[in-house]
Design an enzyme around this catalytic site. Structure first.
Site, PDB file in Angstrom:
ATOM      1  N   CYS A  68       0.826  -1.205   0.000  1.00  0.00           N
ATOM      2  CA  CYS A  68       0.000   0.000   0.000  1.00  0.00           C
ATOM      3  C   CYS A  68       0.868   1.267   0.000  1.00  0.00           C
ATOM      4  CB  CYS A  68      -0.999  -0.032   1.142  1.00  0.00           C
ATOM      5  SG  CYS A  68      -2.392   1.112   0.882  1.00  0.00           S
ATOM      6  N   HIS A  77      -3.639  -5.223   0.590  1.00  0.00           N
ATOM      7  CA  HIS A  77      -3.126  -5.523   1.927  1.00  0.00           C
ATOM      8  C   HIS A  77      -3.052  -7.038   2.139  1.00  0.00           C
ATOM      9  CE1 HIS A  77      -2.927  -1.551   3.921  1.00  0.00           C
ATOM     10  NE2 HIS A  77      -3.773  -1.228   2.952  1.00  0.00           N
ATOM     11  N   GLU A  90      -1.220  -8.567   4.203  1.00  0.00           N
ATOM     12  CA  GLU A  90      -0.953  -8.889   5.602  1.00  0.00           C
ATOM     13  C   GLU A  90      -2.236  -9.154   6.386  1.00  0.00           C
ATOM     14  OE1 GLU A  90      -2.304  -4.767   5.972  1.00  0.00           O
ATOM     15  OE2 GLU A  90      -1.123  -5.854   4.474  1.00  0.00           O
TER      16      GLU A  90
END
Length: 269
Positions: free
Chosen positions: A112, A230, A232
């Site tokens: 990001c 994202h 994660e």
């Protein structure tokens, strides 16, 4: 003696909590570094003469997302929306360390804001408001929704053939017909891709969602993968995310081992 796990530098963001400034890093990113088999080292910031020390510690560099944007002065523009947060303290050291890390073949994973940082650091530019560009959709998340909905799948990305992402995700069941679903929580995005960067995945509207660095200096490139979404978020439960972080971790391990061969004293760090 057991060899230490690879160390991955993770930049902190600047926040004022109460009346005092703090350095903060999101737990989900640190958890993902550990999922990769590495040890996260949160860096609050760095002066120019500290970059050598940090790179000597680094087996990898993970550039996190953040509510803040890269200051547009770094790509020759004025601030479009002064209400949006900036973090010039982070810009001041992440942009130069990105260039150094890539040149020194340190594995890099950008997420990001980190994705946007790499593009800017290498000479690219950003749309400050993707949703205001003709033909492009609104890629922002809805922070009025519960976080699991806000970070839920939003749109597919289409893998560009013959690249690092295609190779990384080979055999992952969630990838079908060269595409897979991702979340979407960004207001800014790539406008001009920097020289030396290769698009690895596109959103349906053509927005660059992933890229790698493809140097032309004749030396083999280290692993570098930058993602606008994202990965994660709930990474251990997402087969695409898990594969990306495992591949990043393997690259950090290989980089660590190669450096240990050159300098065995690093075992004593």
């Amino acid at each position: 003696m057991n060899r230490p796990a690879p160390v991955v530098l993770v930049p902190a963001c600047q926040r004022v909590l109460g009346r005092h400034p703090f350095h903060v890093a999101g737990k989900k990113y640190l958890d993902a570094v550990r999922l990769a088999g590495c040890v996260p080292l949160v860096v609050p910031g760095a002066l120019p003469d500290e970059l050598d020390t940090l790179l000597d510690l680094a087996d990898g560099l993970l550039l996190t997302g953040s509510p803040s944007n890269v200051h547009p002065s770094h790509f020759g523009e004025e601030v479009l929306d002064p209400s949006l947060p900036l973090d010039q303290d982070r810009d001041a050291w992440t942009l130069p360390i990105i260039r150094r890390a890539l040149q020194e073949r340190v594995p890099v994973l950008g997420i990001c804001r980190g994705f946007q940082e790499v593009n800017v650091a290498m000479g690219g530019s950003l749309h400050q408001a993707v949703h205001q560009q003709p033909g492009l959709r609104d890629h922002r998340g809805d922070d009025t929704q519960p976080v699991d909905i806000e970070y839920g799948f939003s749109h597919p990305v289409h893998i560009q053939g013959g690249g690092v992402l295609e190779q990384t995700l080979e055999g992952v069941s969630a990838v079908q017909d060269g595409q897979f679903m991702v979340n979407s929580l960004h207001g800014q995005g790539v406008n001009r891709l920097a020289p030396g960067l290769r698009a690895e995945a596109l959103a349906p509207d053509g927005v660059v969602e992933a890229f790698t660095w493809a140097p032309d200096d004749g030396r083999p490139a280290a692993f570098s993968l930058c993602l606008q979404w994202h990965p994660e978020w709930l990474a251990a439960e997402n087969p695409v995310s898990r594969r990306i972080f495992e591949t990043f971790g393997a690259a950090c391990l290989a980089h660590r081992d190669e450096r240990l061969q050159r300098s065995p004293q690093r075992l004593q760090r």
